[in-house]
Enzyme design. Structure first.
Site, PDB file in Angstrom:
ATOM      1  N   TYR A 144       1.553   5.080  -2.599  1.00  0.00           N
ATOM      2  CA  TYR A 144       1.837   6.479  -2.236  1.00  0.00           C
ATOM      3  C   TYR A 144       3.237   6.888  -2.673  1.00  0.00           C
ATOM      4  O   TYR A 144       3.498   8.073  -2.909  1.00  0.00           O
ATOM      5  CB  TYR A 144       1.554   6.734  -0.755  1.00  0.00           C
ATOM      6  CG  TYR A 144       0.064   6.846  -0.563  1.00  0.00           C
ATOM      7  CD1 TYR A 144      -0.583   8.038  -0.864  1.00  0.00           C
ATOM      8  CD2 TYR A 144      -0.707   5.748  -0.215  1.00  0.00           C
ATOM      9  CE1 TYR A 144      -1.958   8.137  -0.787  1.00  0.00           C
ATOM     10  CE2 TYR A 144      -2.081   5.843  -0.140  1.00  0.00           C
ATOM     11  CZ  TYR A 144      -2.702   7.044  -0.433  1.00  0.00           C
ATOM     12  OH  TYR A 144      -4.055   7.127  -0.386  1.00  0.00           O
TER      13      TYR A 144
ATOM     14  N   ARG B 193     -10.223 -10.263 -12.219  1.00  0.00           N
ATOM     15  CA  ARG B 193      -8.975  -9.737 -12.765  1.00  0.00           C
ATOM     16  C   ARG B 193      -8.020 -10.915 -12.958  1.00  0.00           C
ATOM     17  O   ARG B 193      -8.338 -12.042 -12.590  1.00  0.00           O
ATOM     18  CB  ARG B 193      -8.378  -8.704 -11.804  1.00  0.00           C
ATOM     19  CG  ARG B 193      -7.789  -9.318 -10.567  1.00  0.00           C
ATOM     20  CD  ARG B 193      -7.430  -8.306  -9.497  1.00  0.00           C
ATOM     21  NE  ARG B 193      -6.107  -7.733  -9.709  1.00  0.00           N
ATOM     22  CZ  ARG B 193      -5.364  -7.186  -8.723  1.00  0.00           C
ATOM     23  NH1 ARG B 193      -5.818  -7.153  -7.491  1.00  0.00           N
ATOM     24  NH2 ARG B 193      -4.187  -6.671  -8.971  1.00  0.00           N
ATOM     25  N   ARG B 194      -6.860 -10.672 -13.549  1.00  0.00           N
ATOM     26  CA  ARG B 194      -5.773 -11.648 -13.629  1.00  0.00           C
ATOM     27  C   ARG B 194      -6.224 -12.984 -14.226  1.00  0.00           C
ATOM     28  O   ARG B 194      -5.847 -14.051 -13.758  1.00  0.00           O
ATOM     29  CB  ARG B 194      -5.212 -11.944 -12.239  1.00  0.00           C
ATOM     30  CG  ARG B 194      -4.675 -10.739 -11.572  1.00  0.00           C
ATOM     31  CD  ARG B 194      -4.112 -11.085 -10.218  1.00  0.00           C
ATOM     32  NE  ARG B 194      -2.997 -10.194  -9.936  1.00  0.00           N
ATOM     33  CZ  ARG B 194      -2.215 -10.291  -8.901  1.00  0.00           C
ATOM     34  NH1 ARG B 194      -2.381 -11.243  -8.034  1.00  0.00           N
ATOM     35  NH2 ARG B 194      -1.233  -9.447  -8.732  1.00  0.00           N
TER      36      ARG B 194
ATOM     37  N   HIS C 146       0.801  -1.221   0.000  1.00  0.00           N
ATOM     38  CA  HIS C 146       0.000   0.000   0.000  1.00  0.00           C
ATOM     39  C   HIS C 146       0.837   1.277   0.000  1.00  0.00           C
ATOM     40  O   HIS C 146       0.600   2.158  -0.821  1.00  0.00           O
ATOM     41  CB  HIS C 146      -1.058   0.039   1.092  1.00  0.00           C
ATOM     42  CG  HIS C 146      -1.982   1.191   0.860  1.00  0.00           C
ATOM     43  ND1 HIS C 146      -2.959   1.166  -0.108  1.00  0.00           N
ATOM     44  CD2 HIS C 146      -2.013   2.437   1.362  1.00  0.00           C
ATOM     45  CE1 HIS C 146      -3.556   2.327  -0.161  1.00  0.00           C
ATOM     46  NE2 HIS C 146      -2.999   3.129   0.715  1.00  0.00           N
TER      47      HIS C 146
ATOM     48  N   HIS D  74      -9.386   0.551 -11.389  1.00  0.00           N
ATOM     49  CA  HIS D  74      -9.008   1.564 -10.398  1.00  0.00           C
ATOM     50  C   HIS D  74      -7.531   1.940 -10.508  1.00  0.00           C
ATOM     51  O   HIS D  74      -7.193   3.110 -10.595  1.00  0.00           O
ATOM     52  CB  HIS D  74      -9.326   1.056  -8.988  1.00  0.00           C
ATOM     53  CG  HIS D  74      -8.656   1.826  -7.899  1.00  0.00           C
ATOM     54  ND1 HIS D  74      -9.015   3.111  -7.592  1.00  0.00           N
ATOM     55  CD2 HIS D  74      -7.628   1.521  -7.078  1.00  0.00           C
ATOM     56  CE1 HIS D  74      -8.238   3.553  -6.608  1.00  0.00           C
ATOM     57  NE2 HIS D  74      -7.386   2.601  -6.290  1.00  0.00           N
ATOM     58  N   PHE D  75      -6.643   0.941 -10.535  1.00  0.00           N
ATOM     59  CA  PHE D  75      -5.233   1.372 -10.539  1.00  0.00           C
ATOM     60  C   PHE D  75      -4.745   1.803 -11.917  1.00  0.00           C
ATOM     61  O   PHE D  75      -3.715   2.457 -12.031  1.00  0.00           O
ATOM     62  CB  PHE D  75      -4.304   0.400  -9.811  1.00  0.00           C
ATOM     63  CG  PHE D  75      -4.148  -0.958 -10.395  1.00  0.00           C
ATOM     64  CD1 PHE D  75      -4.638  -2.061  -9.724  1.00  0.00           C
ATOM     65  CD2 PHE D  75      -3.469  -1.148 -11.591  1.00  0.00           C
ATOM     66  CE1 PHE D  75      -4.472  -3.327 -10.244  1.00  0.00           C
ATOM     67  CE2 PHE D  75      -3.304  -2.412 -12.111  1.00  0.00           C
ATOM     68  CZ  PHE D  75      -3.812  -3.502 -11.444  1.00  0.00           C
ATOM     69  N   HIS D  76      -5.554   1.503 -12.949  1.00  0.00           N
ATOM     70  CA  HIS D  76      -5.199   2.109 -14.236  1.00  0.00           C
ATOM     71  C   HIS D  76      -5.600   3.589 -14.275  1.00  0.00           C
ATOM     72  O   HIS D  76      -5.071   4.338 -15.087  1.00  0.00           O
ATOM     73  CB  HIS D  76      -5.802   1.322 -15.405  1.00  0.00           C
ATOM     74  CG  HIS D  76      -4.957   0.133 -15.781  1.00  0.00           C
ATOM     75  ND1 HIS D  76      -5.087  -1.085 -15.174  1.00  0.00           N
ATOM     76  CD2 HIS D  76      -3.932   0.000 -16.672  1.00  0.00           C
ATOM     77  CE1 HIS D  76      -4.189  -1.929 -15.675  1.00  0.00           C
ATOM     78  NE2 HIS D  76      -3.466  -1.291 -16.575  1.00  0.00           N
TER      79      HIS D  76
END
Lengths: 156, 555
Positions: free
Chosen positions: B232, B444-445, B228, B379-381
């Protein structure tokens, strides 16, 4: 250090929203029982799963009333048993473990979605109100046949 | 648009510029190879192609994840942090710092090359999360250690430069960008201690066969302790640009130096002890500890709100100083035709839905709906691959010329704006489709499958085709970026300023509380919070008597 008046208002509003949000989450989790999986801890030797109860007889069994217990083994690349049937309205307590790597256990269209970790038994309870054929799939990469790993639950 | 202000800014020394450029070139090389893997993946997932030459889908997925999420980001960030520290602490790197930078670069690159080779040889198809008890070649883990240790050596170089500056400027706060670089590096080092411990103590002895079993839950917990704060570590350099560089590019001033520092310290404190929100759906961790870490997770919303306020305050103040009227009149005064502003701005804009998605993911029981579905990938894209990546691209357009003594031509500026639009279009289509189909339950994956023609899975296919359309557009954007980098390296010679914003009220610099740079205090707070959040669950994990797992190779 000087903090602008408008920024103070903005941050206080944001912080208040956050507190409200977290309280709602907490009430959901603890008062309405919508917590995260496994509030009680159970483990099993991953190399002896098939000899250990209840996984020596994997499958679905009636407990009482509308309550059923489903004991499943996840392995590369499938679930044992590969088909299950329950009547509509059945509350199913899933107990799932793995004999090899980490797997997933997800039933699309429901909130049944958890990780299956070797050595650990994960639990989730769900009531199937709607009849139909529910897909159970592995949603954690577990090797070359990962996309073939699934089973179904028929709700009559 | 390129103003030459020699009195304020002198060119970078060639030796320092070369170090920064070396990091950037590896970053963009990884972006290109990772982009090819991404394109192929999206086409396979849509069911439109099958891979030739026995290449595996998950092998590509591993390459894509490692090259994009670890190599592209880490190399770009370290290069950028070095440049920021050089620019704001003086005119050049200390000999020791420069040497540590190159040694770190060398060690990291040895690791990156070995890891890539083992992935390409199909000896490490374990994805970038390398979850035990799936076992890659031991050399893959050895390679990962090199990447991490190399980055620590680079960090030492940055700290050395920072320490030297502090010693020669007693009683004064360090320059804002340097302070931010130090916080970012401190966060990285504290976070990577977790993954380094997992790899050194657990994975390496186990993969070489020196010990028979591995504690799976401990390895996952150590991974997510790192996983996590990692996000950041990607985001903070983008925030450095948004806080301290963008105001200069638009011609305005920084809103508040002290508040920017405070928000960085809050990110350092609250982004580390929160890994359990990635493990909400796992056994072996009590729901109470999961909930405590969810609460801690949401604390990062405070510095995020501070950042949003500061950015828009900067924009509005600038607009009003230019005579803009009404509530949103300032919008028109912003330099939309300058890629150095436009690309990071599109990143900021997309960070609004991206951040909202993050709140969903971390929300305790709400996570059951989206956990391990394509929603997460979507989301992370938006976060890393759009907010962060577009900001990094925007930085590149002035950083490369500033490091190499060249200028950004108007034509290259236009190509940059075009590249930004293509990236935004591709990502909107791809990530939008991922979010929707993820809510419908698509995992996913996972390679292309309809799970034996099941109705649910069949209904996902059109969205997977949309993902491939988006993925193809994104690949075009990757190629455009590669071309732009080559053109930047061959741009006309000249001087490009390294933009650093001044504070709105100069007197505020004096009001930065001295405690902000008392690192013993902040590190102690972080350590205390980590011990609080992890000690009891870790003791429980080690004491339950869960048998360890032998290695498996399932690909």
């Amino acid at each position: 250090m000087h903090i602008h008046r408008l920024e103070k208002i903005w941050l206080m509003f944001g912080f208040a929203m956050l507190v409200v949000f977290l309280v709602v989450l907490g009430i959901g989790a603890y008062a309405f029982g919508m917590g995260t999986p496994t509030s009680h801890h159970h483990s099993v030797d991953p190399s002896k799963v098939t000899e250990t109860a209840p996984f020596d007889q994997p499958g679905i069994r009636h407990v009482e009333g509308s309550v059923y217990e489903a004991n499943l083994i996840a392995y590369a690349f499938g679930y044992n048993p590969d088909k299950m049937e329950v009547p509509a309205g059945a509350t199913v307590r899933f107990n799932v473990t793995s004999t090899d790597v980490v797997h997933g256990f997800q039933i699309p269209g429901t909130i049944v979605n958890f990780m299956v970790v070797p050595g650990e038994i994960n639990h989730v309870e769900y009531t199937f109100d709607e009849p139909g054929e529910y897909l159970v799939l592995c949603n954690e990469y577990c090797g070359i046949g990962h996309e073939y790993m699934y089973t179904t639950i028929v709700v009559n | 648009m390129m103003k030459i202000t020699m009195n304020e800014t002198t060119p970078f020394r060639k030796a320092d510029g070369s170090l920064v450029i070396a990091f950037l070139l590896v970053a963009y090389g990884a972006l290109l190879i990772g982009g090819i893997a991404g394109l192929l993946q999206s086409l396979v997932r849509a069911g439109t192609i099958t891979l030739p030459f026995g290449i595996g889908y998950y092998q590509l997925l591993t390459a894509h994840g490692v090259l994009m999420a670890l190599v592209f980001t880490t190399y770009f960030i370290i290069g950028f942090l070095y440049s920021a520290v050089v620019r704001t602490t003086g005119r050049h790197l200390l000999t020791g710092a420069l040497r540590l930078g190159w040694v770190g670069f060398g060690v990291m690159t040895i690791g990156t090359v070995i890891a890539t080779v083992f992935i390409l040889l199909n000896q490490a198809t374990v994805l970038y999360t390398f979850y035990a008890p799936m076992k890659a070649s031991p050399w893959f883990y050895v390679a990962l250690v090199h990447v991490v240790v190399g980055s620590w050596i680079c960090g030492l170089g940055l700290f050395l430069q920072y320490g030297y500056y502090r010693k020669h400027h007693p009683g004064k706060p360090s320059p804002l960008l340097t302070f931010m670089a130090v916080v970012t590096m401190a966060l990285w080092i504290i976070a990577t201690l977790g993954v380094a411990a997992a790899v050194l103590i657990q994975f390496i002895p186990w993969s070489f066969g020196w010990v028979e079993t591995i504690n799976v839950m401990v390895s996952r917990t150590l991974f997510w302790y790192f996983g996590h704060p990692l996000v950041y570590f990607w985001l903070l350099p983008a925030y450095m640009c948004w806080y301290a560089i963008i105001p200069k590019i638009i011609g305005g001033k920084l809103f508040s130096d002290a508040l920017a520092r405070l928000s960085f310290l809050m990110f350092l404190i609250f982004s580390i002890p929160v890994g359990f929100h990635h493990q909400l759906m796992e056994p072996g961790i009590s729901p109470t500890w999961k909930y405590i870490q969810v609460v801690l997770t949401f604390m990062v919303i405070i510095p995020s709100l501070m950042t949003a306020f500061s950015l828009f305050a900067t924009f509005e103040r600038y607009g009003r100083s230019r005579g803009a009227k009404g509530m949103f009149g300032w919008w028109k005064t912003l330099p939309w035709k300058d890629v150095r502003f436009f690309a990071p701005f599109m990143g900021m804009l997309i960070f609004i839905p991206a951040g909202a998605g993050g709140v969903i993911n971390a929300s305790n029981q709400l996570n059951a709906t989206v956990h391990n579905t394509l929603f997460i990938t979507g989301h992370f894209h938006l976060t890393v691959a759009t907010s962060v990546a577009l900001t990094f691209f925007g930085i590149t357009y002035w950083l490369v010329p500033a490091m190499t003594g060249r200028v950004l031509t108007p034509r290259l500026n236009k190509l940059g704006i075009a590249q930004t639009w293509v990236w935004v279009a591709g990502m909107t289509i791809m990530s939008g489709a991922m979010h929707i189909v993820g809510l419908m339950g698509a995992p996913r994956r996972t390679a292309y499958t309809t799970y034996g023609g099941h109705a649910d899975a069949t209904s996902w296919v059109p969205y997977q085709v949309a993902m491939a359309v988006g993925g193809t557009i994104l690949f075009v954007a990757v190629v455009m970026m590669t071309v732009n980098i080559v053109m930047l390296l061959r741009a006309p010679r000249g001087f490009t300023e390294y933009p650093v914003a001044e504070e709105a009220e100069a007197a505020d610099a004096e009001r930065v509380p001295a405690v902000f740079e008392r690192w013993s205090v902040w590190i102690a707070v972080v350590v205390a919070l980590i011990l609080f959040a992890y000690t009891a669950p870790m003791v429980e994990m080690l004491n339950t008597g869960v048998p360890g797992s032998p290695p498996f190779r399932t690909w």
